[in-house]
Design a protein around this motif. Structure first.
Motif, PDB file in Angstrom:
ATOM      1  N   ALA B 237     -58.698   5.394  47.313  1.00 21.54           N
ATOM      2  CA  ALA B 237     -57.109   4.676  47.423  1.00 21.54           C
ATOM      3  C   ALA B 237     -57.416   3.134  47.756  1.00 21.54           C
ATOM      4  CB  ALA B 237     -56.438   5.363  48.514  1.00 21.54           C
ATOM      5  N   ILE B 238     -58.099   3.001  48.922  1.00 20.99           N
ATOM      6  CA  ILE B 238     -58.310   1.597  49.368  1.00 20.99           C
ATOM      7  C   ILE B 238     -58.744   0.764  48.169  1.00 20.99           C
ATOM      8  CG2 ILE B 238     -59.414  -0.101  50.913  1.00 20.99           C
ATOM      9  CD1 ILE B 238     -58.936   2.127  53.039  1.00 20.99           C
ATOM     10  N   PHE B 239     -59.833   1.012  47.624  1.00 22.10           N
ATOM     11  CA  PHE B 239     -60.427   0.133  46.606  1.00 22.10           C
ATOM     12  C   PHE B 239     -59.665   0.185  45.366  1.00 22.10           C
ATOM     13  CE2 PHE B 239     -64.051   0.501  49.293  1.00 22.10           C
ATOM     14  CZ  PHE B 239     -64.369  -0.853  49.534  1.00 22.10           C
ATOM     15  N   ALA B 240     -58.722   1.370  45.031  1.00 20.17           N
ATOM     16  CA  ALA B 240     -57.991   1.405  43.910  1.00 20.17           C
ATOM     17  C   ALA B 240     -56.750   0.279  44.054  1.00 20.17           C
ATOM     18  CB  ALA B 240     -57.215   2.771  43.664  1.00 20.17           C
ATOM     19  N   ILE B 241     -56.308   0.216  45.342  1.00 21.66           N
ATOM     20  CA  ILE B 241     -55.316  -0.625  45.533  1.00 21.66           C
ATOM     21  C   ILE B 241     -55.606  -2.162  45.479  1.00 21.66           C
ATOM     22  CG2 ILE B 241     -53.745  -1.522  47.551  1.00 21.66           C
ATOM     23  CD1 ILE B 241     -53.933   1.293  48.229  1.00 21.66           C
ATOM     24  N   LYS B 242     -56.932  -2.482  45.946  1.00 22.84           N
ATOM     25  CA  LYS B 242     -57.449  -3.755  45.931  1.00 22.84           C
ATOM     26  C   LYS B 242     -57.486  -4.197  44.480  1.00 22.84           C
ATOM     27  CE  LYS B 242     -60.826  -7.069  46.778  1.00 22.84           C
ATOM     28  NZ  LYS B 242     -60.569  -8.233  47.163  1.00 22.84           N
ATOM     29  N   ALA B 243     -58.176  -3.095  43.888  1.00 27.97           N
ATOM     30  CA  ALA B 243     -58.393  -3.538  42.163  1.00 27.97           C
ATOM     31  C   ALA B 243     -56.915  -3.892  41.619  1.00 27.97           C
ATOM     32  CB  ALA B 243     -58.661  -2.522  41.739  1.00 27.97           C
ATOM     33  N   ALA B 244     -55.897  -3.002  42.067  1.00 31.29           N
ATOM     34  CA  ALA B 244     -54.505  -3.407  41.306  1.00 31.29           C
ATOM     35  C   ALA B 244     -53.977  -4.431  41.955  1.00 31.29           C
ATOM     36  CB  ALA B 244     -53.706  -1.996  41.580  1.00 31.29           C
ATOM     37  N   LYS B 245     -54.106  -5.202  42.810  1.00 29.47           N
ATOM     38  CA  LYS B 245     -53.569  -6.258  43.638  1.00 29.47           C
ATOM     39  C   LYS B 245     -54.013  -7.384  42.997  1.00 29.47           C
ATOM     40  CE  LYS B 245     -51.760  -5.814  48.238  1.00 29.47           C
ATOM     41  NZ  LYS B 245     -52.208  -5.958  49.656  1.00 29.47           N
ATOM     42  N   SER B 246     -55.286  -7.508  42.790  1.00 30.65           N
ATOM     43  CA  SER B 246     -55.971  -8.649  42.317  1.00 30.65           C
ATOM     44  C   SER B 246     -55.393  -9.897  42.671  1.00 30.65           C
ATOM     45  CB  SER B 246     -56.167  -8.573  40.783  1.00 30.65           C
ATOM     46  OG  SER B 246     -54.921  -8.633  40.393  1.00 30.65           O
ATOM     47  N   SER B 247     -55.089  -9.976  44.262  1.00 36.35           N
ATOM     48  CA  SER B 247     -54.494 -11.212  44.570  1.00 36.35           C
ATOM     49  C   SER B 247     -55.317 -12.629  44.425  1.00 36.35           C
ATOM     50  CB  SER B 247     -54.284 -11.001  45.971  1.00 36.35           C
ATOM     51  OG  SER B 247     -54.230 -12.203  46.736  1.00 36.35           O
ATOM     52  N   ASP B 248     -54.635 -13.588  44.075  1.00 32.14           N
ATOM     53  CA  ASP B 248     -55.322 -14.880  43.760  1.00 32.14           C
ATOM     54  C   ASP B 248     -55.436 -15.673  45.288  1.00 32.14           C
ATOM     55  OD1 ASP B 248     -52.697 -15.707  44.242  1.00 32.14           O
ATOM     56  OD2 ASP B 248     -52.366 -16.719  42.500  1.00 32.14           O
ATOM     57  N   GLY B 249     -54.909 -15.040  46.271  1.00 30.01           N
ATOM     58  CA  GLY B 249     -55.019 -15.477  47.621  1.00 30.01           C
ATOM     59  C   GLY B 249     -54.402 -16.942  47.901  1.00 30.01           C
ATOM     60  N   VAL B 250     -53.382 -17.322  47.033  1.00 30.16           N
ATOM     61  CA  VAL B 250     -52.638 -18.319  47.166  1.00 30.16           C
ATOM     62  C   VAL B 250     -51.421 -18.031  48.172  1.00 30.16           C
ATOM     63  CG1 VAL B 250     -50.736 -19.876  46.154  1.00 30.16           C
ATOM     64  CG2 VAL B 250     -52.689 -19.398  44.837  1.00 30.16           C
ATOM     65  N   GLY B 251     -51.065 -16.746  48.233  1.00 30.56           N
ATOM     66  CA  GLY B 251     -49.908 -16.489  49.286  1.00 30.56           C
ATOM     67  C   GLY B 251     -50.618 -16.543  50.812  1.00 30.56           C
ATOM     68  N   ILE B 252     -51.622 -15.888  50.835  1.00 32.61           N
ATOM     69  CA  ILE B 252     -52.360 -15.796  52.176  1.00 32.61           C
ATOM     70  C   ILE B 252     -52.508 -17.200  52.671  1.00 32.61           C
ATOM     71  CG2 ILE B 252     -54.686 -15.368  53.188  1.00 32.61           C
ATOM     72  CD1 ILE B 252     -54.659 -12.834  51.485  1.00 32.61           C
ATOM     73  N   TRP B 253     -52.896 -18.119  51.663  1.00 30.33           N
ATOM     74  CA  TRP B 253     -53.180 -19.416  52.205  1.00 30.33           C
ATOM     75  C   TRP B 253     -52.017 -20.128  52.300  1.00 30.33           C
ATOM     76  CZ3 TRP B 253     -57.199 -20.926  54.907  1.00 30.33           C
ATOM     77  CH2 TRP B 253     -58.123 -20.167  54.706  1.00 30.33           C
ATOM     78  N   LYS B 254     -50.981 -20.060  51.847  1.00 27.94           N
ATOM     79  CA  LYS B 254     -49.619 -20.749  52.090  1.00 27.94           C
ATOM     80  C   LYS B 254     -49.411 -20.510  53.721  1.00 27.94           C
ATOM     81  CE  LYS B 254     -47.466 -21.248  47.719  1.00 27.94           C
ATOM     82  NZ  LYS B 254     -46.250 -20.578  46.867  1.00 27.94           N
ATOM     83  N   LEU B 255     -49.480 -19.145  53.841  1.00 31.72           N
ATOM     84  CA  LEU B 255     -49.248 -18.747  55.207  1.00 31.72           C
ATOM     85  C   LEU B 255     -50.126 -19.233  56.295  1.00 31.72           C
ATOM     86  CD1 LEU B 255     -47.204 -16.646  56.748  1.00 31.72           C
ATOM     87  CD2 LEU B 255     -49.249 -14.877  56.325  1.00 31.72           C
TER      88      LEU B 255
END
Lengths: 303, 303
Positions: B237-255
């Motif tokens: 379940a965890i890896f399926a979510i990671k794959a689906a999210k495919s975040s570019d990390g911009v949100g995290i770095w704004k924060l």
């Protein structure tokens, strides 16, 4: 009559409006707090903290009853670890607190976790300022004492009571240690349950090795809050500590001024530039440490 | 070979030295993180959070076993709500984790609460950066999910699993609501106990009314971590979510950029002036809101 005067006169509806403005962090709330500030500093602020299930709400309820019997006016701030969208509505606490809802001498508000760091402690402090300015004698701040926020809130209280119960597990050991440094008094609630004496011995042993408390006498009070037992003793211990501490408040304000500046600083900076940098950082084209160094080197305090 | 190269090669002793520097927030740690940064962004960071007693450590232990069976290298960060002076030593968690201590493929560190706001989330993120740069495939971050700090930490993880158990009380209801907004997946641990099905139904009902999740499918996985049941399903379940999210990390770095600036800003300002103002504020001669306004008006970002 302006809102500020109504609040200073203890008007409940004006207090409620102001409390909502503080919760929502509106600009008028800040202007109001600025005007209320000179009228603060009279209330005794008591933090009541401890792990989930320790019976904090029941204890707050009993302390409130006892204080009302002494004709003291009360403010209660329930700091709520739940998210803003659920509010405090699902908390069993709130239901228990309803027993005071018809008593104008008890003003209750909850503070929900906000989406930004430090906001919870700041909001709680502001809510306490409002109640203080409105003439409340004692302000009880109830938190689930397990995070950094709760420790910050405890630092802003005059006296912090840590509530524990017998028979909690390993995780609670860690929480107990974390709360050790903020406890002015320990309350062993549900003291009629097995293990209360053992918990008392454990606490005494922990207090002896604690650098904050080593050699100092931290009172331990036993209560059965659900039956009203021990609430006078707990209040006696709390007020004795308040009298002995006789803080001038400078320490609290050193902390608060730093926090107020920290909270507001970012709002004054051109954040869209920072957001552009975040795009480069996320793609590993820019280094966040270099970005931050550059910003800080450009920041000047003019005289 | 310089420390940076040793770390990039996965050298355990160099990692341990760097981890200690990060814990202690030394200046060399910041220089090191700056150099490590370009080598980060490969690991999957998984937050494991939930109330005390949910069995998070046992679950982390089981997930680790399963991932090691897949030849993945692991970093574990146990975020510890206890105070710095007791360290993590009294946590039962640590004892359970000893089962991996002889395995070089499992690098474990704990992060204790620091005395300043936001420090815990920042330190945890930096520790994850170290493990990421050192080539760890999966980084498991275990927190007691009840405070704002833990919510911040969850925001920095790629995927956050919220661990719950059947049969917890009123206080836990509130915590559950607070965790609702950060959960990418729910794990019902100790699912062989009475009430597991009821908890699942409750969660589904809460998810439906949640603005974050309304209509979205948040997986609910049942485990009995103490017996190793369900850990494969939880990882899937965890890896399926990671794959689906495919975040570019911009949100995290704004924060993160905002937090990095906020953390460092105060260090650059003449704080003795602020401390002098605190004396006047505590005596109600000066108004804190006026003091802060004046400071902020003097602060300029030069180009």
């Amino acid at each position: 009559m302006a809102d500020i005067e109504r609040i200073l006169a203890g008007d409940l509806r004006a207090m409620a409006r102001a409390a909502t403005a503080i919760e929502n962090r509106t600009a008028p709330a800040e202007a109001l707090l600025k005007e209320l500030f000179p009228h603060t500093g009279k209330a005794t602020i008591v933090g009541i903290t401890g792990p989930p299930g320790a019976g904090k709400s029941t204890l707050v309820d009993q302390l409130t009853r006892t204080l009302r019997g002494q004709a003291k006016s009360i403010g209660i701030i329930a700091v709520d670890p739940s998210s803003p969208f659920t509010g405090g509505a699902i908390l069993g606490d709130r239901i228990r607190m309803q027993s005071h809802h018809a008593d104008a001498g008890v003003f209750i508000r909850s503070m929900a976790t906000r989406g930004r760091m430090g906001g919870l402690a700041a909001g709680t402090f502001e809510m306490a300022m409002l109640m203080d300015a409105a003439g409340r004698d004692v302000i009880l701040v109830e938190t689930v004492g397990v995070g950094q926020d709760e420790i910050e809130i405890a630092r802003l209280a005059d006296v912090t009571a840590v509530v524990l119960v017998p028979g909690m597990g390993d995780d609670i050991q860690a929480i107990k240690a974390g709360l050790m440094e903020i406890a002015d008094v320990f309350v062993i609630n549900k003291a009629d349950q097995a293990g209360a004496d053992r918990l008392e011995l454990e606490l005494k042993a922990m207090l002896q090795i604690s650098p904050q408390h080593g050699g100092l006498d931290v009172p331990i009070v036993k209560t059965v809050a659900s039956e009203g037992q021990g609430s006078c003793e707990a209040l006696d211990a709390i007020f004795a500590i308040k009298a002995a501490k006789s803080s001038d408040g400078v320490g609290i304000w050193k902390l608060r001024l730093r926090e107020m500046i920290r909270e507001r600083l970012l709002e004054r900076l051109p954040l869209h530039e920072l957001d552009e940098a975040a795009v480069g950082v996320a793609a590993r084209r820019q280094n966040p440490y270099a970005v931050v160094e550059e910003w800080l080197s450009r920041l000047k305090l003019t005289s």
